[in-house]
Motif scaffolding. Structure first.
Motif, short mmCIF file in Angstrom:
data_model
loop_
_atom_site.label_atom_id
_atom_site.label_comp_id
_atom_site.label_asym_id
_atom_site.label_seq_id
_atom_site.Cartn_x
_atom_site.Cartn_y
_atom_site.Cartn_z
N ILE A 233 36.28 39.70 30.85
CA ILE A 233 36.44 40.62 32.05
C ILE A 233 37.96 40.54 32.19
O ILE A 233 38.35 39.43 32.50
CB ILE A 233 35.55 40.40 33.05
N ALA A 234 38.70 41.66 32.04
CA ALA A 234 39.95 41.71 32.45
C ALA A 234 40.42 42.56 33.84
O ALA A 234 39.71 43.87 33.80
CB ALA A 234 40.93 41.85 31.29
N LEU A 235 41.43 42.45 34.35
CA LEU A 235 41.74 43.41 35.48
C LEU A 235 43.22 43.74 35.26
O LEU A 235 44.07 43.08 34.70
CB LEU A 235 41.93 42.54 36.75
N ASP A 236 43.38 45.17 35.30
CA ASP A 236 44.58 45.77 35.06
C ASP A 236 44.97 46.67 36.40
O ASP A 236 44.04 47.44 36.76
CB ASP A 236 44.68 46.92 34.06
N GLY A 237 45.93 46.17 37.13
CA GLY A 237 46.22 46.80 38.36
C GLY A 237 46.38 46.13 39.46
O GLY A 237 46.45 44.91 39.61
N GLU A 238 46.26 46.96 40.81
CA GLU A 238 46.68 45.73 41.95
C GLU A 238 45.13 45.16 42.57
O GLU A 238 44.07 45.75 42.30
CB GLU A 238 46.85 47.00 43.04
N SER A 239 45.42 44.16 42.89
CA SER A 239 44.28 43.37 43.73
C SER A 239 44.06 43.74 45.07
O SER A 239 45.22 44.25 45.83
CB SER A 239 44.73 42.04 43.58
N ASN A 240 42.84 43.91 45.67
CA ASN A 240 42.67 44.28 47.02
C ASN A 240 41.32 43.65 47.28
O ASN A 240 40.55 43.04 46.54
CB ASN A 240 42.70 45.83 47.03
N PRO A 241 40.81 43.58 48.53
CA PRO A 241 39.40 43.23 48.79
C PRO A 241 38.36 43.56 48.10
O PRO A 241 37.43 42.97 47.70
CB PRO A 241 39.52 43.60 50.08
N VAL A 242 38.24 45.01 47.59
CA VAL A 242 37.35 45.53 46.90
C VAL A 242 37.35 44.74 45.17
O VAL A 242 36.27 44.45 44.84
CB VAL A 242 37.30 47.07 46.95
N VAL A 243 38.43 44.77 45.02
CA VAL A 243 38.66 44.33 43.54
C VAL A 243 38.20 42.81 43.48
O VAL A 243 37.38 42.16 42.67
CB VAL A 243 39.86 44.35 43.01
N ASP A 244 38.54 42.05 44.55
CA ASP A 244 38.15 40.66 44.72
C ASP A 244 36.84 40.56 44.63
O ASP A 244 36.00 39.59 44.02
CB ASP A 244 38.90 39.93 46.04
#
Length: 193
Positions: free
Chosen positions: A11-22
């Motif tokens: 799994i990879a993340l591209d973009g901003e981190s925020n509480p929902v993403v966390d």
């Protein structure tokens, strides 16, 4: 929390981190996923965008190009999933936030284009997050609260459940869709604000 079997999916993340993403990343790890840095090596790519008006997304054309590169790599490996995390205004613009609405609508259009281009091998979907509160408003605009049929802000866990639905290996027939996790805001939206 919804349980799915990711069996070591990268799994990879591209973009901003925020509480929902966390919350999403924690849930994906708890369900057997492994976080990787290289987006092109991912089985699941989470494309995270600003969820609150007043923040600006990266140029949607650049983001589409980044996701397209990953989708191409996924297709060459035989499959994958891309989930865009966007504001619910992607599907229903807010008069009080025109630029934010335009940016999110452009991201949604790019997501649907990727779904057409890379289906059936790569499933590409979006979660349209409405007003979500933790200790603070982490997504949406407080003005949305007066137009939500369920009468309250959502929780991070409710947004996470929608992302897990799109990541679930048993979900094999949904692509090009935005699932609104907004308490009915897009259905009961009052255009007068």
């Amino acid at each position: 929390m919804m349980e799915i079997d990711l069996a070591g999916a990268a799994i990879a993340l591209d973009g901003e981190s925020n509480p929902v993403v966390d919350g999403v990343l924690a849930a994906l790890r708890a369900n057997g996923g492994t976080i990787v840095e290289a987006a092109e090596a991912a089985d699941i790519l989470l494309m995270s965008n600003p969820l609150r008006p007043g923040t600006t997304a990266q140029d949607p054309r650049c983001q589409h190009a980044d996701a397209r590169k990953v989708a191409k790599a996924m297709a060459e490996r035989g499959g994958g999933r891309i989930v865009f995390l966007v504001s619910a205004v992607a599907g229903m613009p807010m008069r009080r936030h025109p630029r934010f609405s335009i940016e999110n609508a452009a991201i949604l259009a790019g997501m649907r284009t990727l779904a057409m281009e890379f289906g059936p091998t790569v499933l590409v979907n979006a979660v349209g997050v409405g007003a979500v509160e933790d200790e603070t408003m982490v997504s949406g605009d407080k003005a949305m609260l007066s137009h939500i049929p369920v009468g309250r802000a959502g929780s991070i866990e409710e947004a996470v459940a929608a992302v897990l639905f799109f990541c679930d290996p048993l979900n094999t027939y949904t692509t090009g869709q935005m699932l609104g996790v907004d308490g009915g805001w897009t259905a009961g939206y009052g255009r007068n604000f």
